[in-house]
Design a protein around this motif. Structure first.
Motif, PDB file in Angstrom:
ATOM      1  N   ARG A   1       5.742 -18.927   6.435  1.00 41.51           N
ATOM      2  CA  ARG A   1       7.160 -19.153   6.727  1.00 41.51           C
ATOM      3  C   ARG A   1       8.037 -19.249   5.482  1.00 41.51           C
ATOM      4  N   PRO A   2       8.060 -18.195   4.674  1.00 41.83           N
ATOM      5  CA  PRO A   2       8.911 -18.246   3.473  1.00 41.83           C
ATOM      6  C   PRO A   2      10.387 -18.276   3.877  1.00 41.83           C
ATOM      7  N   THR A   3      11.183 -18.917   3.027  1.00 40.41           N
ATOM      8  CA  THR A   3      12.614 -19.005   3.314  1.00 40.41           C
ATOM      9  C   THR A   3      13.417 -17.945   2.575  1.00 40.41           C
ATOM     10  N   GLY A   4      12.795 -17.299   1.605  1.00 37.75           N
ATOM     11  CA  GLY A   4      13.487 -16.268   0.828  1.00 37.75           C
ATOM     12  C   GLY A   4      13.448 -14.927   1.522  1.00 37.75           C
ATOM     13  N   PHE A   5      14.171 -13.997   0.994  1.00 35.82           N
ATOM     14  CA  PHE A   5      14.245 -12.640   1.529  1.00 35.82           C
ATOM     15  C   PHE A   5      12.911 -11.961   1.359  1.00 35.82           C
TER      16      PHE A   5
ATOM     17  N   GLU B   1      -8.229 -15.374   6.590  1.00 33.60           N
ATOM     18  CA  GLU B   1      -8.777 -14.627   7.724  1.00 33.60           C
ATOM     19  C   GLU B   1      -8.022 -13.324   7.937  1.00 33.60           C
ATOM     20  N   THR B   2      -6.701 -13.406   7.840  1.00 26.15           N
ATOM     21  CA  THR B   2      -5.872 -12.209   7.996  1.00 26.15           C
ATOM     22  C   THR B   2      -6.181 -11.198   6.899  1.00 26.15           C
ATOM     23  N   ASP B   3      -6.354 -11.665   5.676  1.00 21.15           N
ATOM     24  CA  ASP B   3      -6.719 -10.772   4.565  1.00 21.15           C
ATOM     25  C   ASP B   3      -8.064 -10.099   4.818  1.00 21.15           C
ATOM     26  N   ALA B   4      -9.012 -10.852   5.360  1.00 20.93           N
ATOM     27  CA  ALA B   4     -10.341 -10.289   5.653  1.00 20.93           C
ATOM     28  C   ALA B   4     -10.248  -9.214   6.733  1.00 20.93           C
TER      29      ALA B   4
ATOM     30  N   ASN C   1       1.670   1.060   9.028  1.00 22.52           N
ATOM     31  CA  ASN C   1       2.007   0.139  10.114  1.00 22.52           C
ATOM     32  C   ASN C   1       1.065  -1.057  10.151  1.00 22.52           C
ATOM     33  N   MET C   2      -0.214  -0.838   9.868  1.00 30.39           N
ATOM     34  CA  MET C   2      -1.162  -1.947   9.814  1.00 30.39           C
ATOM     35  C   MET C   2      -0.817  -2.889   8.662  1.00 30.39           C
ATOM     36  N   GLN C   3      -0.492  -2.327   7.505  1.00 32.07           N
ATOM     37  CA  GLN C   3      -0.105  -3.165   6.364  1.00 32.07           C
ATOM     38  C   GLN C   3       1.121  -4.007   6.699  1.00 32.07           C
ATOM     39  N   GLN C   4       2.106  -3.384   7.334  1.00 32.19           N
ATOM     40  CA  GLN C   4       3.310  -4.123   7.700  1.00 32.19           C
ATOM     41  C   GLN C   4       2.987  -5.231   8.697  1.00 32.19           C
ATOM     42  N   GLY C   5       2.129  -4.942   9.656  1.00 35.67           N
ATOM     43  CA  GLY C   5       1.755  -5.935  10.645  1.00 35.67           C
ATOM     44  C   GLY C   5       1.024  -7.110  10.021  1.00 35.67           C
ATOM     45  N   LEU C   6       0.081  -6.818   9.133  1.00 37.43           N
ATOM     46  CA  LEU C   6      -0.661  -7.885   8.472  1.00 37.43           C
ATOM     47  C   LEU C   6       0.262  -8.720   7.586  1.00 37.43           C
ATOM     48  N   MET C   7       1.179  -8.064   6.904  1.00 40.01           N
ATOM     49  CA  MET C   7       2.133  -8.777   6.064  1.00 40.01           C
ATOM     50  C   MET C   7       3.009  -9.693   6.927  1.00 40.01           C
ATOM     51  N   ALA C   8       3.409  -9.211   8.092  1.00 37.28           N
ATOM     52  CA  ALA C   8       4.220 -10.019   8.992  1.00 37.28           C
ATOM     53  C   ALA C   8       3.438 -11.231   9.487  1.00 37.28           C
TER      54      ALA C   8
END
Length: 65
Positions: free
Chosen positions: A61-65, A16-19, A47-54
């Motif tokens: 919930r990845p544990t890596g960097f 959904e987020t990707d869409a 900023n939109m890309q960063q927000g969607l990625m977040a």
């Protein structure tokens, strides 16, 4: 590289987020075609890309960097 097991609901939320990201991308392209300031479009797009990625990272919930 870590492997993350996602539930069906998590996969659905990420899709959904990707869409939504695709809709935003199309809107940014329309703004560009309408002559919007390219500098601000670039800032908005990043900023939109960063927000969607977040948002995706919030779900998986990845544990890596």
């Amino acid at each position: 590289m870590e492997e993350i097991d996602l539930t069906d609901e998590q996969v659905h939320l990420i899709n959904e987020t990707d869409a939504i990201g695709e809709q935003i991308k199309e809107h940014i392209e329309k703004l560009s075609e309408a002559g919007a300031d390219p500098r601000w479009l670039e800032i908005g797009a990043i900023n939109m890309q960063q927000g969607l990625m977040a948002l995706v990272r919030a779900v998986c919930r990845p544990t890596g960097f």
